[in-house]
Scaffold this active site. Structure first.
Site, PDB file in Angstrom:
ATOM      1  N   ASN A   9       0.873  -1.169   0.000  1.00 49.34           N
ATOM      2  CA  ASN A   9       0.000   0.000   0.000  1.00 49.34           C
ATOM      3  C   ASN A   9       0.913   1.222   0.000  1.00 49.34           C
ATOM      4  OD1 ASN A   9      -1.874   2.013   0.438  1.00 49.34           O
ATOM      5  ND2 ASN A   9      -2.145   1.551   2.613  1.00 49.34           N
ATOM      6  N   TRP A  10       1.004   1.856  -1.155  1.00 43.96           N
ATOM      7  CA  TRP A  10       1.953   2.979  -1.278  1.00 43.96           C
ATOM      8  C   TRP A  10       1.462   4.230  -0.563  1.00 43.96           C
ATOM      9  CZ3 TRP A  10       4.277   3.263  -6.936  1.00 43.96           C
ATOM     10  CH2 TRP A  10       4.956   2.069  -7.213  1.00 43.96           C
ATOM     11  N   LYS A  11       0.185   4.284  -0.215  1.00 39.22           N
ATOM     12  CA  LYS A  11      -0.411   5.477   0.395  1.00 39.22           C
ATOM     13  C   LYS A  11      -0.187   6.693  -0.526  1.00 39.22           C
ATOM     14  CE  LYS A  11       0.512   3.398   4.840  1.00 39.22           C
ATOM     15  NZ  LYS A  11       0.211   3.512   6.244  1.00 39.22           N
ATOM     16  N   HIS A  94      -9.447   1.342   4.361  1.00 40.14           N
ATOM     17  CA  HIS A  94      -8.203   1.439   5.140  1.00 40.14           C
ATOM     18  C   HIS A  94      -8.465   2.354   6.336  1.00 40.14           C
ATOM     19  CE1 HIS A  94      -4.074   2.460   6.198  1.00 40.14           C
ATOM     20  NE2 HIS A  94      -3.727   1.349   5.553  1.00 40.14           N
ATOM     21  N   GLU A  96      -6.847   4.684   7.526  1.00 40.95           N
ATOM     22  CA  GLU A  96      -6.583   6.111   7.256  1.00 40.95           C
ATOM     23  C   GLU A  96      -7.765   6.752   6.538  1.00 40.95           C
ATOM     24  OE1 GLU A  96      -2.813   5.482   5.330  1.00 40.95           O
ATOM     25  OE2 GLU A  96      -1.979   4.822   7.251  1.00 40.95           O
ATOM     26  N   GLU A 166      -5.764  -5.134  10.186  1.00 40.95           N
ATOM     27  CA  GLU A 166      -4.709  -4.164  10.469  1.00 40.95           C
ATOM     28  C   GLU A 166      -5.010  -3.419  11.773  1.00 40.95           C
ATOM     29  OE1 GLU A 166      -2.547  -2.971   6.627  1.00 40.95           O
ATOM     30  OE2 GLU A 166      -4.218  -1.605   6.887  1.00 40.95           O
ATOM     31  N   GLY A 172       2.182   1.924  10.623  1.00 42.48           N
ATOM     32  CA  GLY A 172       3.138   3.028  10.503  1.00 42.48           C
ATOM     33  C   GLY A 172       3.834   3.386  11.805  1.00 42.48           C
ATOM     34  N   SER A 212       3.107  -2.528  10.131  1.00 44.48           N
ATOM     35  CA  SER A 212       4.563  -2.545  10.309  1.00 44.48           C
ATOM     36  C   SER A 212       5.217  -3.882   9.977  1.00 44.48           C
ATOM     37  CB  SER A 212       4.916  -2.101  11.738  1.00 44.48           C
ATOM     38  OG  SER A 212       4.444  -0.794  11.983  1.00 44.48           O
ATOM     39  N   GLY A 233       2.680  -1.347   4.225  1.00 45.67           N
ATOM     40  CA  GLY A 233       2.784   0.070   3.895  1.00 45.67           C
ATOM     41  C   GLY A 233       4.229   0.472   3.646  1.00 45.67           C
TER      42      GLY A 233
HETATM   43  C1  PEP Z   1      -0.794  -0.044   5.699  1.00 47.35           C
HETATM   44  O1  PEP Z   1      -0.636   1.021   5.132  1.00 47.35           O
HETATM   45  O2  PEP Z   1      -1.779  -0.726   5.434  1.00 47.35           O
HETATM   46  C2  PEP Z   1       0.220  -0.484   6.653  1.00 47.35           C
HETATM   47  C3  PEP Z   1       0.072  -1.615   7.259  1.00 47.35           C
HETATM   48  O3  PEP Z   1       1.297   0.344   6.844  1.00 47.35           O
HETATM   49  P1  PEP Z   1       2.675  -0.028   7.583  1.00 47.35           P
HETATM   50  O4  PEP Z   1       3.130  -1.353   7.012  1.00 47.35           O
HETATM   51  O5  PEP Z   1       3.620   1.088   7.231  1.00 47.35           O
HETATM   52  O6  PEP Z   1       2.400  -0.132   9.033  1.00 47.35           O
END
Ligand code: PEP
Length: 248
Positions: A9-11, A94, A96, A166, A172, A212, A233
């Protein structure tokens, strides 16, 4: 036997030019046909990333999609726009998007239904906050998110959905849930699917862990009975993603 699915997931990262460079850099590193590899990228990067990924095992996915067909919804991306560009996966709900853009379980459900209608596989996200975990309501909360998110979805359709568990406190933050915590919730999600649908649907649906994930934590997480891969992410923007995809 469920095929693992590992999605980045590049966000809100990478310009179109940078997206092409990243796909080209990762292409040889993620060449593993044993798993489904998906790069979920910003809408403007979809077409150049798709071009760059041609001939490789990389599937380009979207990070969001609206639930209407077309019309006066300034700034939104329709399912037909995604399918026309060759997109087969879309991240829905998601945390976010829930936190910053007001997406509710009901909106998530509408998007999931619309994605399925257009033949796009939804990667439907769920996850509890730290407060909810500490209050001991994680399982109830996740069950509710999953049940509402899948309302109106048939058993046959649900079998093709991907659910990403998640925990918000692990996204993050560098704090990965322990393997036991991740497996426990993913197993509960599968149990919930069996109750809502049946054992066959529960056995078929793929459940990812996200939060993470990195090259060190991936092998243990992905070895768990109910964890069918990851939504990644930060580490999906680096060489590390190659190691995550080749976690064995
Ligand atoms: C995500 O964006 O879905 C995510 C899990 O991010 P990260 O791996 O950076 O925690």
């Amino acid at each position: 036997m469920r095929k693992k699915i590992i999605a980045g997931n590049w966000k809100m990262n990478k310009t179109p030019t940078e997206a092409v460079a990243l796909v080209n850099m990762l292409k040889p590193l993620v060449a593993n046909d044993e798993v489904d590899v998906v790069f979920c990228v910003p809408a403007i990067d979809i077409i150049p990333a798709m071009e760059a990924a041609k001939g490789s095992n990389i599937n380009i996915g979207a990070e969001n999609m609206y639930y209407e067909e077309s019309g006066a919804y300034t700034g939104e991306i329709s399912p037909a726009m995604l399918t026309d560009a060759g997109v087969k996966y879309v991240v829905i709900g998601h945390s976010e998007r829930r936190e910053y853009f007001g997406e509710t379980d009901t909106i998530v459900n509408k998007k999931v239904l619309k994605a399925i209608e257009h033949g796009i596989t939804p990667i439907m996200c769920c996850g509890e906050s730290l407060e909810q975990r500490e209050q001991g309501v994680t399982m109830d909360f996740i069950r509710q998110q999953v049940k509402i998110g899948l309302q109106g979805v048939t058993a046959e359709q649900a079998a093709g959905v991907v659910i990403a568990y998640e925990p918000i406190w692990a996204i993050g933050t560098g704090k990965t849930a322990t393997t036991e915590q991740a497996q426990e919730v993913c197993a509960e999600i599968r149990k919930c699917i069996a109750e809502v649908y049946d054992d066959a649907t529960a056995a078929a649906i793929r459940i990812q862990y996200g939060g993470s994930v990195n090259a060190k934590t991936a092998p243990d997480l992905f070895a768990q009975a109910d964890i069918d891969g990851g939504l990644v992410g930060g580490a999906s923007l680096k060489e590390d993603f190659g190691k995550i995809v080749n976690y064995k």
